[in-house]
Design a protein around this motif. Structure first.
Motif, PDB file in Angstrom:
ATOM      1  N   TRP A   1       0.915  -1.191  -0.008  1.00 47.07           N
ATOM      2  CA  TRP A   1      -0.192  -0.259  -0.055  1.00 47.07           C
ATOM      3  C   TRP A   1       0.858   1.334  -0.115  1.00 47.07           C
ATOM      4  O   TRP A   1       0.447   2.386  -0.582  1.00 47.07           O
TER       5      TRP A   1
ATOM      6  N   VAL B   1       1.951 -16.684   0.255  1.00 45.34           N
ATOM      7  CA  VAL B   1       1.705 -15.366   1.026  1.00 45.34           C
ATOM      8  C   VAL B   1       0.302 -15.032   1.041  1.00 45.34           C
ATOM      9  O   VAL B   1      -0.371 -14.861   0.068  1.00 45.34           O
TER      10      VAL B   1
ATOM     11  N   GLY C   1       3.951  -6.878   4.744  1.00 39.78           N
ATOM     12  CA  GLY C   1       3.697  -8.304   4.922  1.00 39.78           C
ATOM     13  C   GLY C   1       3.383  -9.202   3.933  1.00 39.78           C
ATOM     14  O   GLY C   1       3.371 -10.349   3.758  1.00 39.78           O
TER      15      GLY C   1
ATOM     16  N   ASN D   1      -4.413  -5.824   1.316  1.00 39.40           N
ATOM     17  CA  ASN D   1      -3.422  -5.290   1.006  1.00 39.40           C
ATOM     18  C   ASN D   1      -2.823  -3.799   1.472  1.00 39.40           C
ATOM     19  O   ASN D   1      -2.293  -3.041   1.024  1.00 39.40           O
ATOM     20  N   THR D   2      -3.561  -3.484   2.584  1.00 41.10           N
ATOM     21  CA  THR D   2      -3.441  -2.320   3.194  1.00 41.10           C
ATOM     22  C   THR D   2      -2.252  -2.274   4.435  1.00 41.10           C
ATOM     23  O   THR D   2      -2.250  -1.027   5.010  1.00 41.10           O
TER      24      THR D   2
ATOM     25  N   PHE E   1     -10.544   1.841  11.568  1.00 40.72           N
ATOM     26  CA  PHE E   1      -9.253   2.868  11.153  1.00 40.72           C
ATOM     27  C   PHE E   1      -9.741   3.198   9.659  1.00 40.72           C
ATOM     28  O   PHE E   1     -10.468   2.560   8.781  1.00 40.72           O
ATOM     29  N   GLY E   2      -8.678   3.998   9.273  1.00 40.96           N
ATOM     30  CA  GLY E   2      -8.949   4.724   7.885  1.00 40.96           C
ATOM     31  C   GLY E   2      -9.104   3.636   6.629  1.00 40.96           C
ATOM     32  O   GLY E   2      -9.661   3.733   5.825  1.00 40.96           O
ATOM     33  N   ALA E   3      -8.283   2.536   6.786  1.00 40.10           N
ATOM     34  CA  ALA E   3      -8.500   1.588   5.609  1.00 40.10           C
ATOM     35  C   ALA E   3      -9.707   0.564   5.704  1.00 40.10           C
ATOM     36  O   ALA E   3      -9.525  -0.543   5.195  1.00 40.10           O
TER      37      ALA E   3
ATOM     38  N   HIS F   1      -2.843   7.692  18.558  1.00 39.55           N
ATOM     39  CA  HIS F   1      -4.039   7.069  19.389  1.00 39.55           C
ATOM     40  C   HIS F   1      -3.682   7.387  20.817  1.00 39.55           C
ATOM     41  O   HIS F   1      -3.338   6.493  21.643  1.00 39.55           O
TER      42      HIS F   1
ATOM     43  N   VAL G   1      -2.758 -12.739   1.179  1.00 39.76           N
ATOM     44  CA  VAL G   1      -3.043 -11.340   1.168  1.00 39.76           C
ATOM     45  C   VAL G   1      -4.558 -11.287   1.365  1.00 39.76           C
ATOM     46  O   VAL G   1      -5.334 -11.926   0.696  1.00 39.76           O
TER      47      VAL G   1
ATOM     48  N   ALA H   1      -2.526   8.088   7.024  1.00 35.52           N
ATOM     49  CA  ALA H   1      -1.704   7.466   6.106  1.00 35.52           C
ATOM     50  C   ALA H   1      -1.462   8.099   4.772  1.00 35.52           C
ATOM     51  O   ALA H   1      -0.374   8.123   4.337  1.00 35.52           O
TER      52      ALA H   1
ATOM     53  N   GLY I   1      -5.343  -2.076  15.511  1.00 36.02           N
ATOM     54  CA  GLY I   1      -5.662  -1.452  16.836  1.00 36.02           C
ATOM     55  C   GLY I   1      -6.757  -0.468  16.356  1.00 36.02           C
ATOM     56  O   GLY I   1      -8.182  -0.823  16.244  1.00 36.02           O
TER      57      GLY I   1
ATOM     58  N   LEU J   1       0.805  -1.973   6.593  1.00 36.40           N
ATOM     59  CA  LEU J   1       1.822  -0.997   6.438  1.00 36.40           C
ATOM     60  C   LEU J   1       3.439  -1.247   6.684  1.00 36.40           C
ATOM     61  O   LEU J   1       4.277  -0.572   6.843  1.00 36.40           O
TER      62      LEU J   1
ATOM     63  N   ILE K   1      -5.782 -17.795   7.796  1.00 36.79           N
ATOM     64  CA  ILE K   1      -6.913 -17.704   8.592  1.00 36.79           C
ATOM     65  C   ILE K   1      -7.920 -17.561   7.579  1.00 36.79           C
ATOM     66  O   ILE K   1      -8.169 -16.978   6.523  1.00 36.79           O
TER      67      ILE K   1
ATOM     68  N   ALA L   1     -12.636 -14.989   6.018  1.00 35.15           N
ATOM     69  CA  ALA L   1     -11.634 -13.997   6.112  1.00 35.15           C
ATOM     70  C   ALA L   1     -11.442 -12.855   5.223  1.00 35.15           C
ATOM     71  O   ALA L   1     -10.835 -11.827   5.532  1.00 35.15           O
TER      72      ALA L   1
ATOM     73  N   HIS M   1       0.927  -2.025  13.895  1.00 36.59           N
ATOM     74  CA  HIS M   1       1.102  -2.440  12.497  1.00 36.59           C
ATOM     75  C   HIS M   1       1.801  -3.786  12.196  1.00 36.59           C
ATOM     76  O   HIS M   1       1.822  -4.379  11.262  1.00 36.59           O
TER      77      HIS M   1
HETATM   78  C1  LIG Z   1      -5.042   4.450   5.424  1.00 38.95           C
HETATM   79  C2  LIG Z   1      -4.629   3.322   6.582  1.00 38.95           C
HETATM   80  C3  LIG Z   1      -4.880   3.604   7.817  1.00 38.95           C
HETATM   81  C4  LIG Z   1      -4.433   2.381   8.722  1.00 38.95           C
HETATM   82  N1  LIG Z   1      -4.715   2.835  10.131  1.00 38.95           N
HETATM   83  C5  LIG Z   1      -4.546   1.789  10.978  1.00 38.95           C
HETATM   84  C6  LIG Z   1      -4.866   1.758  12.342  1.00 38.95           C
HETATM   85  O1  LIG Z   1      -5.239   2.831  12.585  1.00 38.95           O
HETATM   86  N2  LIG Z   1      -4.561   0.949  13.124  1.00 38.95           N
HETATM   87  C7  LIG Z   1      -3.981  -0.335  12.720  1.00 38.95           C
HETATM   88  O2  LIG Z   1      -3.822  -1.132  13.363  1.00 38.95           O
HETATM   89  N3  LIG Z   1      -3.744  -0.307  11.741  1.00 38.95           N
HETATM   90  C8  LIG Z   1      -3.832   0.518  10.420  1.00 38.95           C
HETATM   91  N4  LIG Z   1      -3.526   0.327   9.347  1.00 38.95           N
HETATM   92  C9  LIG Z   1      -2.682  -0.978   8.907  1.00 38.95           C
HETATM   93  C10 LIG Z   1      -3.577  -2.081   9.152  1.00 38.95           C
HETATM   94  O3  LIG Z   1      -2.515  -3.164   9.606  1.00 38.95           O
HETATM   95  C11 LIG Z   1      -4.078  -2.811   7.978  1.00 38.95           C
HETATM   96  O4  LIG Z   1      -4.910  -1.845   7.159  1.00 38.95           O
HETATM   97  C12 LIG Z   1      -4.934  -4.008   8.261  1.00 38.95           C
HETATM   98  O5  LIG Z   1      -4.840  -4.722   9.318  1.00 38.95           O
HETATM   99  C13 LIG Z   1      -4.602  -5.153   7.108  1.00 38.95           C
HETATM  100  O6  LIG Z   1      -5.642  -5.795   6.641  1.00 38.95           O
HETATM  101  P1  LIG Z   1      -5.549  -6.287   5.123  1.00 38.95           P
HETATM  102  O7  LIG Z   1      -6.735  -7.167   4.934  1.00 38.95           O
HETATM  103  O8  LIG Z   1      -5.183  -5.219   4.334  1.00 38.95           O
HETATM  104  O9  LIG Z   1      -4.192  -7.330   5.127  1.00 38.95           O
HETATM  105  P2  LIG Z   1      -3.115  -7.084   4.253  1.00 38.95           P
HETATM  106  O10 LIG Z   1      -2.279  -6.025   3.991  1.00 38.95           O
HETATM  107  O11 LIG Z   1      -3.295  -8.035   3.139  1.00 38.95           O
HETATM  108  O12 LIG Z   1      -2.062  -8.368   4.991  1.00 38.95           O
HETATM  109  C14 LIG Z   1      -1.478  -7.915   6.090  1.00 38.95           C
HETATM  110  C15 LIG Z   1      -0.706  -9.058   6.921  1.00 38.95           C
HETATM  111  O13 LIG Z   1      -1.773 -10.017   7.250  1.00 38.95           O
HETATM  112  C16 LIG Z   1      -1.404 -11.272   6.414  1.00 38.95           C
HETATM  113  N5  LIG Z   1      -2.644 -11.695   5.912  1.00 38.95           N
HETATM  114  C17 LIG Z   1      -3.721 -11.366   5.329  1.00 38.95           C
HETATM  115  N6  LIG Z   1      -4.868 -11.836   5.182  1.00 38.95           N
HETATM  116  C18 LIG Z   1      -4.503 -13.278   5.949  1.00 38.95           C
HETATM  117  C19 LIG Z   1      -5.229 -14.294   6.301  1.00 38.95           C
HETATM  118  N7  LIG Z   1      -6.395 -14.537   5.957  1.00 38.95           N
HETATM  119  N8  LIG Z   1      -4.570 -15.573   7.026  1.00 38.95           N
HETATM  120  C20 LIG Z   1      -3.394 -15.149   7.328  1.00 38.95           C
HETATM  121  N9  LIG Z   1      -2.375 -14.114   7.168  1.00 38.95           N
HETATM  122  C21 LIG Z   1      -3.317 -13.138   6.501  1.00 38.95           C
HETATM  123  C22 LIG Z   1      -0.544 -10.800   5.101  1.00 38.95           C
HETATM  124  O14 LIG Z   1       0.142 -11.880   4.647  1.00 38.95           O
HETATM  125  C23 LIG Z   1       0.101  -9.790   5.719  1.00 38.95           C
HETATM  126  O15 LIG Z   1       1.158 -10.271   6.487  1.00 38.95           O
HETATM  127  C24 LIG Z   1      -3.748   1.110   8.432  1.00 38.95           C
HETATM  128  C25 LIG Z   1      -3.554   1.222   6.767  1.00 38.95           C
HETATM  129  C26 LIG Z   1      -3.971   2.036   6.120  1.00 38.95           C
HETATM  130  C27 LIG Z   1      -3.644   2.035   4.793  1.00 38.95           C
END
Ligand SMILES: Cc1cc2nc3c(=O)[nH]c(=O)nc-3n(C[C@H](O)[C@H](O)[C@H](O)COP(=O)(O)OP(=O)(O)OC[C@H]3O[C@@H](n4cnc5c(N)ncnc54)[C@H](O)[C@@H]3O)c2cc1C
Length: 471
Positions: free
Chosen positions: A29, A64, A75, A69-70, A128-130, A384, A66, A338, A145, A72, A201, A106, A426
């Motif tokens: 992201w 891996v 991962g 994909n938000t 949170f924002g995403a 926070h 996904v 972000a 969080g 930070l 998961i 999931a 994060h």
């Molecule tokens: C604008 C913005 C604001 C944010 N604000 C916050 C905030 O306030 N607080 C906070 O805690 N975070 C915040 N984040 C980050 C936050 O950690 C992620 O947005 C969110 O938790 C990840 O979700 P995702 O589905 O996008 O996971 P992804 O980015 O796709 O993956 C994140 C990790 O989890 C793993 N993963 C994904 N899905 C699975 C699954 N089903 N099983 C096992 N592993 C998996 C991936 O391999 C990777 O390691 C922010 C991000 C952005 C872009």
């Protein structure tokens, strides 16, 4: 048959993406990492996920996960690996009103869960924002969080059960709906926050809460961070713990927001140094009623406490949202963090936690230290504050890996001296590996490595993330 052909047999051609179809899964992201997965697969069931894992194992190819994909911290980096996208496992299986739980796949997007739950007069507090892209699997895997941790805890506190496909392909069913279960080690909490290194998961049981009947939200200019903490405690005492969010934004943040969005307005005419956004919420009918002054009682109570602090000189100014539109403008400002951090490159993304009464000590120490390390560096701070988590983004004056790592290391020193953590919400991914190597207690790190080896002896599940290589 080749791996791709085998995968197509399980999932169908359209759900095994290769070539240009996989391009949108080739960067994180923040745009800090570029990579090229071998292919992207999109299962629709736990059994399909298990088949994919077994195939990957037999072909000695890494996997891996996904979600949205938000994340930070890089991962989802997946060079030459199977990127397993959970986007089609997006069903909310059940909302159980009486026991206040939701059973979700999931790939469910967080905002979609919010909406459905809201229609049932309940709430899922993680936000949170995403949230419009982040998925349940992703938020569980990063133990996210967000803005309501103060009142509801982080993801781990909000989950009762999970289902996970292990690196062996076995399906581990921990889909408990129980609030109490002391039958051995808590594998659920091990899987949550593992960032996909222990398995994939596929489902979760999450807790739901009564939907607030009223909010009282305000922007407050405080005299100092110490006054902000005193105000938080007074608000908690005065409202029976109704503070759901307590978010700190200093002057530089407000400037950043104005740079990001030309339509944005300053919260106050004057440029105050320290601003806090506070949100109280209530599910109590009585407090959500209108008083004789035509205001919701919760809002009147907020006004009373703010007035008192204004008279005593602890706060300098305050603006209480008069309607939902004004409240959303306040949230939009906070949730742009972000995007604001992307206004400049390069950036060093620090997500640290310190005890609540040490936040001001941390920022004061960094005010002195950062100019010594890099006189040309700029910094974006947003916090926070109610849970002691500070996002301390540094824009260094040069894009040099050693220089950036040195700044991170020095920040870690300050954090460590205050009894804090270099990673609050994060996770570790790739970008915090050096911090993990430097800072994590040796014994804990070794135990983590032993757990990883026991569950994933071939190291195929999101390799290279979370755990730095052993020397
Ligand atoms: C604008 C913005 C604001 C944010 N604000 C916050 C905030 O306030 N607080 C906070 O805690 N975070 C915040 N984040 C980050 C936050 O950690 C992620 O947005 C969110 O938790 C990840 O979700 P995702 O589905 O996008 O996971 P992804 O980015 O796709 O993956 C994140 C990790 O989890 C793993 N993963 C994904 N899905 C699975 C699954 N089903 N099983 C096992 N592993 C998996 C991936 O391999 C990777 O390691 C922010 C991000 C952005 C872009």
């Amino acid at each position: 048959m080749s791996l791709i052909e085998e995968l197509k047999k399980v999932l169908g051609d359209q759900n095994v993406l290769i070539g240009t179809d996989k391009e949108r899964y080739s960067s994180d992201w923040l745009g800090q990492y570029q990579f090229e997965p071998l292919c992207v697969v999109r299962p629709t069931s736990t059994e399909e996920v298990s088949d994919i894992v077994r195939l990957a194992r037999s072909f000695h190819v890494n996997i891996v996960p996904v979600g949205g994909n938000t994340g930070l911290n890089g991962g989802t980096h997946s060079d030459n690996a199977i990127s397993i996208s959970m986007e089609r496992m997006n069903k909310i299986r059940e909302i159980r009103l009486n026991s206040k739980i939701a059973i979700v796949e999931a790939g469910v997007i967080l905002a979609n869960l919010h909406q459905i739950v809201n229609e049932n007069d309940l709430m899922f507090p993680l936000t949170f924002g995403a949230r419009g892209s982040a998925t349940i699997g992703g938020v569980l895997s990063t133990n996210a969080g967000g803005s309501n941790v103060l009142k509801y805890g982080n993801t781990r506190d909000l989950v009762l059960g999970v289902e996970i496909v292990l690196p062996s392909g076995e399906i581990m069913n921990l889909m408990s709906e129980l609030h109490k279960d002391n039958s051995g080690y808590c594998l659920r909490d091990l899987v949550i926050g593992a960032e996909g290194t222990l398995g994939i998961i596929t489902k979760a049981v999450v807790k739901l809460f009564p939907k607030p009947k009223a909010y009282a939200t305000a922007m407050v200019a405080v005299k100092s961070l110490d006054s902000a903490l005193a105000l938080l405690n007074e608000l908690q005492d005065g409202t029976g713990g109704a503070v759901a969010a307590y978010e700190y934004m200093p002057k530089r943040y407000i400037q950043g927001h104005m740079e990001l969005s030309s339509s944005s307005k300053k919260p106050f005419k004057k440029d105050y140094e320290h601003l806090v956004m506070v949100e109280l919420e209530t599910t109590v009918e009585l407090f959500s009623r209108y008083g004789d002054d035509g205001k919701v009682l919760l809002s009147s109570e907020l006004e009373r406490i703010l007035n008192k602090n204004l008279n005593e000189g602890f706060i300098l100014d305050a603006h209480i949202a008069q309607n939902e539109e004004q409240r959303l403008i306040m949230w939009e400002r906070r949730e742009a963090a972000a995007e604001i951090s992307l206004l400049k490159t390069p950036l060093i993304n620090n997500d640290i936690a310190v005890p609540l009464d040490k936040v001001s000590k941390f920022l004061t120490a960094m005010e002195k230290k950062l100019p010594e390390l890099d006189p040309g560096a700029d910094v974006l701070i947003v916090s926070h504050l109610g849970d002691g988590n500070v996002h301390y983004t540094v824009w260094p004056s040069k894009d040099d890996e050693k220089h950036k790592d040195k700044i991170m290391e020095e920040i870690e020193n300050v954090v460590l001296n205050l009894g804090g953590s270099f990673s609050a919400e994060h996770g570790i991914g790739l970008s915090k590996l050096s911090s993990m190597e430097r800072r994590k207690d040796r014994v804990s790190l070794n135990v983590m490595r032993q757990i990883k080896n026991a569950i994933d002896p071939e190291g195929i599940m999101n390799p290279g993330k979370v755990l730095p290589k052993a020397n």
